[in-house]
Write a protein that holds these residues in place. Structure first.
Motif, PDB file in Angstrom:
ATOM      1  N   SER A  95     -63.433  41.839 -37.576  1.00  0.00           N
ATOM      2  CA  SER A  95     -63.221  41.088 -37.591  1.00  0.00           C
ATOM      3  C   SER A  95     -62.122  40.875 -37.989  1.00  0.00           C
ATOM      4  CB  SER A  95     -63.407  40.261 -39.257  1.00  0.00           C
ATOM      5  OG  SER A  95     -62.775  41.409 -40.676  1.00  0.00           O
ATOM      6  N   THR A  99     -69.290  45.291 -40.736  1.00  0.00           N
ATOM      7  CA  THR A  99     -67.883  44.485 -39.957  1.00  0.00           C
ATOM      8  C   THR A  99     -66.595  45.250 -40.556  1.00  0.00           C
ATOM      9  OG1 THR A  99     -69.018  42.109 -38.574  1.00  0.00           O
ATOM     10  CG2 THR A  99     -66.323  42.085 -39.116  1.00  0.00           C
ATOM     11  N   TRP A 100     -65.876  45.583 -39.461  1.00  0.00           N
ATOM     12  CA  TRP A 100     -64.872  46.514 -40.019  1.00  0.00           C
ATOM     13  C   TRP A 100     -63.592  45.476 -40.179  1.00  0.00           C
ATOM     14  CZ3 TRP A 100     -64.970  51.506 -42.078  1.00  0.00           C
ATOM     15  CH2 TRP A 100     -65.919  51.978 -41.247  1.00  0.00           C
ATOM     16  N   TYR A 131     -64.754  47.253 -44.825  1.00  0.00           N
ATOM     17  CA  TYR A 131     -66.397  47.231 -44.189  1.00  0.00           C
ATOM     18  C   TYR A 131     -67.361  46.740 -44.915  1.00  0.00           C
ATOM     19  CZ  TYR A 131     -70.712  49.257 -41.597  1.00  0.00           C
ATOM     20  OH  TYR A 131     -71.376  48.932 -40.995  1.00  0.00           O
ATOM     21  N   HIS A 135     -66.665  44.257 -33.669  1.00  0.00           N
ATOM     22  CA  HIS A 135     -67.224  45.048 -34.534  1.00  0.00           C
ATOM     23  C   HIS A 135     -66.316  44.536 -36.341  1.00  0.00           C
ATOM     24  CE1 HIS A 135     -71.159  46.646 -33.032  1.00  0.00           C
ATOM     25  NE2 HIS A 135     -70.751  47.331 -32.942  1.00  0.00           N
TER      26      HIS A 135
END
Length: 455
Positions: free
Chosen positions: A454, A234-235, A230, A452
């Motif tokens: 990538s 963004t995860w 994270y 959220h």
């Protein structure tokens, strides 16, 4: 009313000065009460910490702040119960002044507005505290969220590769081993297998291992592939880095015989892996320093190795290849631990900071260790107390400066399970691409949509 005579005026000034001297309390205030809250209780959970607060912290601080009364609010409950109780206190605008939190909760509490950066609560004096220079930047990260310092780390740990020197000799491998890439781990495993070692490599995988799979396996490997789970809101989904991690698991458990896939699926698999390492059946094991000081400790370990100091080696976890790790690192690690925060609703925030700083001074940190050889957050204390344990000193000196942490946000535990499921899929025969795709789909559901993630 006639003004007091000069001697009387001097007496009044003297009384007021003495009343406020060294306390930080407003002149004339008789007693200021500060409260410490922790999930520890004498005779129960984290008993030693509770005893230290009552027997060392409170009398020591009150001695130097004679108009301050410090109270301790102990708890001895499940971590989630403690977390809920503290959250309710914050939500109501109450609670203790100095509070213990698991480092993984910091981001969640910050996002909820329950805690604020230390300097916002304690004032500018926070940034000039002497202790910052003794805590490595990477270790400070335990209490950092979105680039701001919310808490002081109490102590931490580091993950390394443990290996059996006797088995390495048998396979013609060097006793002083430091792999520079994932491929060098695989190459060592291949030689160990050829030498007849039952389980050359153990990297925790699957859901039965729980959080150990994530912290001992996926996250350090992901860091070694140059990514964090994270970052910047963004995860990390089915990215190339994640696929590389799952491909490494496949190299170990996908029919090569380098790892034992059944062990990853057993309810007590992690404990069995400890026992097998101690028995000389596992050659390379990724674990935290807990493994050294509590599992294979010669005298009181749960899987003691009487020849631990002579037989067991340790090495930093390499990046996928040199320079490929996060921050351009050649080697990586992951750490965990607890922090202490200030309550933004404290009626005496500057005094609360003085208490917090006192609890993290070199003297207090050493007192909390109570003679135990453990890694603290302070370099000056580690330099003094770790001299007789080269492994823990190695972690403090060489591993903590390159470490990273789990994201302290509410959804992380569910993301962790999804990561465990992805490794389980690879161990059971699915391809890294298939496992990564399934993981990304699950991740998007957990974190509020593909925007959220990538990948």
């Amino acid at each position: 009313m006639r003004p007091p005579t000069r001697p009387a005026a001097i007496a009044v000034i003297t009384v007021l000065t003495l009343a406020s001297c060294g306390t930080g309390a407003p002149p004339g205030q008789e007693t200021v009460t500060l409260v410490i809250a922790a999930n520890s209780i004498s005779g129960g959970k984290n008993s030693e910490s509770a005893d230290w607060i009552k027997q060392w912290v409170i009398p020591g601080f009150e001695k130097d702040h004679r108009n301050v009364k410090v109270l301790f609010r102990p708890s001895g409950v499940d971590d989630e119960q403690y977390k809920t109780k503290i959250a309710l206190d914050f939500k109501a605008g109450g609670g203790a002044d100095v509070i213990d939190l698991d480092g993984i909760w910091v981001g969640e509490f910050a996002q909820a507005g329950y805690v604020k950066p230390l300097a916002e609560v304690g004032g500018p004096v926070v940034d000039s505290w002497e202790g910052w220079s003794q805590i490595p930047q990477a270790v400070q990260g335990l209490g950092v969220f979105d680039g701001k310092k919310y808490g002081l780390p109490q102590g931490t740990d580091g993950r390394v590769l443990f290996y059996n020197k006797t088995l390495f000799r048998k396979a013609g491998l060097p006793e002083q081993w430091q792999p520079r890439s994932w491929q060098e781990i695989i190459d060592a495993g291949t030689k160990l297998k050829a030498a007849g070692v039952p389980v050359p490599i153990q990297i925790d995988a699957g859901t039965a291992m729980g959080e150990a799979t994530t912290m001992q396996g996926v996250l350090p490997l992901l860091a070694g592939a140059g990514a964090e789970i994270y970052a910047n809101g963004t995860w990390t989904g089915a990215s190339q880095a994640m696929k590389d991690v799952l491909r490494f698991y496949q190299q170990i458990y996908g029919g090569s015989g380098l790892g034992d896939p059944k062990l990853q699926q057993e309810a007590k698999g992690r404990d069995k892996s400890f026992a097998q390492f101690a028995e000389g059946k596992i050659a390379i094991l990724a674990e935290s320093d807990y493994f050294w000081r509590s599992v294979i400790e010669p005298g009181a370990g749960i899987a003691p190795m009487k020849d631990r100091d002579q037989t067991v080696g340790y090495a930093r976890i390499p990046a996928r290849q040199p320079g490929a790790g996060i921050r351009g690192q050649d080697h990586v690690s992951m750490s965990g631990g607890a922090v202490r925060v200030l309550n933004p609703f404290s009626k005496h925030p500057k005094l609360a900071w003085e208490l917090l700083a006192f609890m993290h001074s070199a003297a207090a940190t050493k007192a909390q260790l109570a003679g135990q050889v453990r890694i603290s957050s302070r370099g000056d204390v580690n330099d003094e107390v770790l001299t007789d344990d080269p492994m823990l000193k190695y972690v403090a000196d060489d591993v903590l400066p390159i470490t990273a942490y789990r994201p302290g946000v509410a959804v992380y535990p569910q993301v962790s399970v999804a990561l465990q499921e992805a490794t389980a899929a690879v161990v059971s025969g699915k391809s890294p691409d298939e496992a990564a795709a399934a993981y990304q789909a699950k991740l998007a559901q957990l974190v509020g949509g593909a925007a959220h993630v990538s990948g």
